[in-house]
Scaffold this active site. Sequence first.
Site, short mmCIF file in Angstrom:
data_model
loop_
_atom_site.label_atom_id
_atom_site.label_comp_id
_atom_site.label_asym_id
_atom_site.label_seq_id
_atom_site.Cartn_x
_atom_site.Cartn_y
_atom_site.Cartn_z
N GLY A 255 0.83 -1.20 0.00
CA GLY A 255 0.00 0.00 0.00
C GLY A 255 0.86 1.24 0.00
O GLY A 255 2.06 1.19 -0.30
N SER A 256 0.26 2.35 0.35
CA SER A 256 0.98 3.62 0.32
C SER A 256 2.01 3.68 1.44
O SER A 256 1.89 3.00 2.47
CB SER A 256 0.00 4.78 0.46
OG SER A 256 -0.52 4.83 1.78
N GLU A 277 5.65 -3.56 1.17
CA GLU A 277 5.89 -3.13 -0.21
C GLU A 277 5.08 -1.87 -0.39
O GLU A 277 3.86 -1.90 -0.49
CB GLU A 277 5.48 -4.23 -1.19
CG GLU A 277 6.13 -4.08 -2.56
CD GLU A 277 5.16 -3.57 -3.61
OE1 GLU A 277 5.33 -2.41 -4.03
OE2 GLU A 277 4.27 -4.33 -4.01
N CYS A 311 3.01 0.94 -8.60
CA CYS A 311 4.04 1.43 -7.68
C CYS A 311 5.44 1.31 -8.27
O CYS A 311 6.34 2.04 -7.85
CB CYS A 311 3.95 0.69 -6.35
SG CYS A 311 4.02 -1.11 -6.49
#
Length: 507
Positions: A255-256, A277, A311
Site C-alpha cells: 500500500g501507500s 511493499e 508502484c
Amino acid sequence: MSVSAAPQNGSAGDDPVGPHGGVGRPEPEPRALFIGGEWRGAASGATREVIDPSTGQVVTTVAEADVEDLDAAVAAARRAFDEGPWASMPGRERARILHRVADLIRRREDDLVATESVDVGKPVSLCRAVDVATVAEQYEYCSALAQGVDGATRRLPFPSHAYTVREPLGVVGAITPFNFPLILSSSKIAAALAAGNTVVHKPAEETPLSALLMAEILAEAGVPDGVLNVVTGAGTVIGEALLRHPGVDKVAFTGSTAVGRHAASVAGRMLKPVTMELGGNAANIVFEDADLESAIGAVIKGFVFNTGQFCMGGPRLLVHRSLYDTVLGILEGAVAGVPVGDPFDPATVVGPMTGERHLAKVEEYVRIAREEGGRVITGGARVHEETGGFYYAPTVIADLSNDARAVQEEIFGPVLTVQPFDTEDEAVALANSTPYGLASGLQTQNLTRAHRVAGRLKAGIVWVNDWAMLDPAIPFGGVKQSGYGREYGPEALEAYTKVKSVVIKLT
C-alpha cells in the site's frame, strides 16, 4: 509479471495474446465473506457497493465485515494451522494442490479477466496477458518452492549433530491494494501457503471481487477449509484490527508509504514481523547513446501501464540534454495517440482510474505542477466524461524543477515529468533524490555504463533497456521509504518461515 506484451509505441498494435474480444462486461452476484471454508454474510448484515470505474455505476455489493467477522476468520485460520493438515502436510502434497490452483486459474481465465477488468478498470487485453497469466505462474512457481522448504546441516567444533529446519510462521494477515488485486494478493498468498501457513486476506475495499473469486478457485483445488479466509471491509476497521490481532503471526502489506508507516509501527509494538511493499516514484534515465525507439517505448509503457496506478511505474523521465527537445517532440505525438477508453474494448491500452478520489488526486497534482512552472506537453485533463467513468488523458509535463511536488511525490496516475541532465553523476543524483526506492531504470547501449549506473541507483530493482520486466522467479521490494522485505523468488519463503536450530550431543 512481465508487461512486455503491453504496447510500447503508443498504439494498440497487434493483439499480443490472441482473440479476447469475446469477454463481456459481467454482472457479478452479491458476494459474502469466505471464512472457514464457508460463505457467510457480515455479522452486522452490512454491505458495500462495488463501482465499475468505466461507468461510475454500481455493479454489485459485497459484505462489509466488522471486527467480529475478522475474529471469526482469524480463529478459523488458527484452527486450520494448529489442528488441520496443511502445516504438517508434506511439501510435495501442498505443491500438487497449488499446481491445481494454477490449472484452475487458466481454466477460469475469462471469469478472472472480466472480474478484474470491471472491478479495477483494467483493459481486458492487459488483464489476460499480464494479471491472470502472472497469477497462474505465481502458483506454479510456488508449488515448486513448496517442495524445497528445507534446512541445512552445520559443522560445529564439538561432538554434535547440528541442523536447521524452516517452519511456517502460523497465521498470516495479507493486506492488499486496489491497483493489482489479483497479482499482489497472490504474490503473498501463494508463498505463504507454499511454506505451510494459513492466511486471512483483507483486499482493498474498492476492488474485492477477484479475491473472492480466487477463494472459490483455491477451495475447488483442494485447499483445506480455514487455510484461506477472505474478509472484505474498510481498511480503517478490518485492516487495523488485522494488524493488532494477537492471533495473527505475521502481516504482509502492500500500500501507500503513509499507511505503511502506520502499519509497521503498530506491528512493531507487538513485535510482529511484517513485509512492507510501499510507494514508489521511479526514474527512467535515457542516456545520449540510447536506442531512442526502444527507449521511448519503455518510457511510455512505464508510465501509462495500468493507467499509471503502478508502484513500480516510471513517472519520472530523465533525458540527456542533447536529446531533451527531441524526446519531448516524440512524446507529444506518441502519447496523444495512446488509445484511452472502455476496458472491454480490445483496442484500449489505457482504461479509467479506479475511483473518483484517485482521479481527483491526479487532477490536483497536475494543477499544482502548472502553478510550479510545469509545461504540459500533452494531456492534462479528464476525458470521456460523458461515460460517467474516471478517465484521465496520459499527461507529459516538462520544465519542472527537481523540488516540484509532481517530481518528488507519488502521483499514482498516468503522468510523466521530464527533466534534462548533463552528466551521468547528475542523472544518478536526480534519480536518487526522492524518498522512494522501489524501482529504477536506464536506457543505454553501453554495457559498462549499464552495470555501473545500476550499481549506483538506490532501488530494489533496476531495469535496463525496458521497463517492468518481472517474473515470479525475480524478487522485488523496496529500499528507503518504499519498504522492506522481498516478494517473488525463493527469497519470498524467508518472509513466511522461521528457522529453528537443533543441536544433538553425540558423546
